[in-house]
Write a protein that holds these residues in place. Structure first.
Motif, PDB file in Angstrom:
ATOM      1  N   PHE A 145       0.839  -1.203   0.000  1.00 46.20           N
ATOM      2  CA  PHE A 145       0.000   0.000   0.000  1.00 46.20           C
ATOM      3  C   PHE A 145       0.871   1.249   0.000  1.00 46.20           C
ATOM      4  O   PHE A 145       0.662   2.181  -0.793  1.00 46.20           O
ATOM      5  CB  PHE A 145      -0.919  -0.009   1.224  1.00 46.20           C
ATOM      6  N   ASN A 146       1.853   1.289   0.875  1.00 44.70           N
ATOM      7  CA  ASN A 146       2.753   2.449   0.957  1.00 44.70           C
ATOM      8  C   ASN A 146       3.540   2.632  -0.336  1.00 44.70           C
ATOM      9  O   ASN A 146       3.761   3.766  -0.786  1.00 44.70           O
ATOM     10  CB  ASN A 146       3.713   2.294   2.131  1.00 44.70           C
ATOM     11  N   ALA A 147       3.949   1.519  -0.935  1.00 40.40           N
ATOM     12  CA  ALA A 147       4.712   1.602  -2.180  1.00 40.40           C
ATOM     13  C   ALA A 147       3.862   2.178  -3.309  1.00 40.40           C
ATOM     14  O   ALA A 147       4.341   2.969  -4.131  1.00 40.40           O
ATOM     15  CB  ALA A 147       5.232   0.214  -2.566  1.00 40.40           C
ATOM     16  N   ALA A 148       2.576   1.801  -3.342  1.00 43.38           N
ATOM     17  CA  ALA A 148       1.669   2.343  -4.367  1.00 43.38           C
ATOM     18  C   ALA A 148       1.486   3.842  -4.177  1.00 43.38           C
ATOM     19  O   ALA A 148       1.488   4.611  -5.148  1.00 43.38           O
ATOM     20  CB  ALA A 148       0.325   1.618  -4.318  1.00 43.38           C
ATOM     21  N   ASN A 149       1.309   4.276  -2.949  1.00 43.55           N
ATOM     22  CA  ASN A 149       1.174   5.710  -2.695  1.00 43.55           C
ATOM     23  C   ASN A 149       2.460   6.461  -3.009  1.00 43.55           C
ATOM     24  O   ASN A 149       2.419   7.619  -3.446  1.00 43.55           O
ATOM     25  CB  ASN A 149       0.756   5.957  -1.237  1.00 43.55           C
TER      26      ASN A 149
END
Length: 269
Positions: A145-149
């Motif tokens: 999730f953090n990587a996508a953001n």
């Protein structure tokens, strides 16, 4: 090492996004008349504005889970009061297909003051049966999730908010993929992320699903997944789409060290 990714975007007749930017017009202190291009969701955001709660995106800020829950609760209040006053039938489902068939001129009842403000730090209590179940992301899901953001921020796009309802569905999907060793948007039982969202009453107007799997070590699995997804035009488009405002990610480990990731991205009804 095995790496694979699969993506799906579903803008069908059921998930058409209503028109935005339309003006709102009140007929009285407690009655509202639906105009062209408006939806229950847009009326609910207007109701929150009347209560002093503005959409964070208007200030260039992240749409928070509290704000999404606040709008969801406002929809609930509108429906319950409209049913009480006879504007909507008792069986009306605010998250079902019928929400797209409300006619122009439809009267809705509005009650002001029943929702916690988004900046209060308190979430509205789910007092209706159609509030969706929630789940928190596990550590590897949170990493993806953090990587996508991070990819969105590199393109000067607003971050996606965490949707605990979407996470609930994403985790079901990842666990099913892992348990049954398949890699498809449709399960052997015929379930999809979209049918699950409908079943669990997850409110959405647009929805997309990205799948990724690999058998890299846990400290590399999420990084490999986001790298592979961003190399694919379809998956990249889902991750960077401005249509979506929130996302949930699921992760589960399967046989032979295979790791399954599911992204469920949603935009407002």
């Amino acid at each position: 090492m095995l790496v694979a990714a699969f993506g799906l975007f579903a803008p069908d007749t059921k998930t058409n996004r209503p028109g935005s930017g339309a003006n709102h017009e009140a007929l009285g202190t407690a009655t509202y008349q639906l105009k062209q291009g408006q939806s229950l969701w847009s009326v609910a955001t207007f109701l929150l504005e009347m209560e002093g709660v503005r959409n964070p995106q208007e200030k260039g800020q992240l749409v928070t889970n509290d704000y999404v829950n606040g709008v969801t609760d406002a929809v609930r209040r509108i429906v319950i009061e409209s049913q009480r006053r006879g504007f909507l039938p008792l069986g009306f489902d605010p998250w079902g297909p019928s929400r797209f068939t409300l006619p122009v001129g439809q009267h809705l009842a509005i009650t002001i003051g029943g929702t916690q403000k988004a900046d209060s730090g308190e979430k509205p209590k789910p007092t209706a049966s159609f509030i969706c179940p929630t789940r928190s992301m596990n550590s590897l899901a949170q990493e993806l999730f953090n990587a996508a953001n991070n990819e969105r921020m590199q393109q000067d796009l607003p971050e996606l908010a965490v949707s605990d309802c979407a996470t609930y569905v994403a985790q079901i999907r990842s666990e099913d993929l892992a348990a049954n060793s398949y890699f498809s948007h449709t399960s052997p039982k015929g379930e999809t992320a979209f049918s699950l969202m409908d079943h669990y009453n997850v409110p959405y107007g647009w929805a997309g699903e990205n799948l990724a799997r690999n058998n890299y070590p846990s400290n590399k699995a999420a990084a490999v997944a986001i790298s592979d997804l961003m190399k694919s035009p379809g998956h990249r488009a889902n991750i960077l789409s401005t249509t979506y405002t929130s996302m949930g990610v699921g992760y589960a480990a399967g046989r032979n060290g295979m790791r399954y990731f599911t992204m469920v991205l949603i935009g407002p009804p």
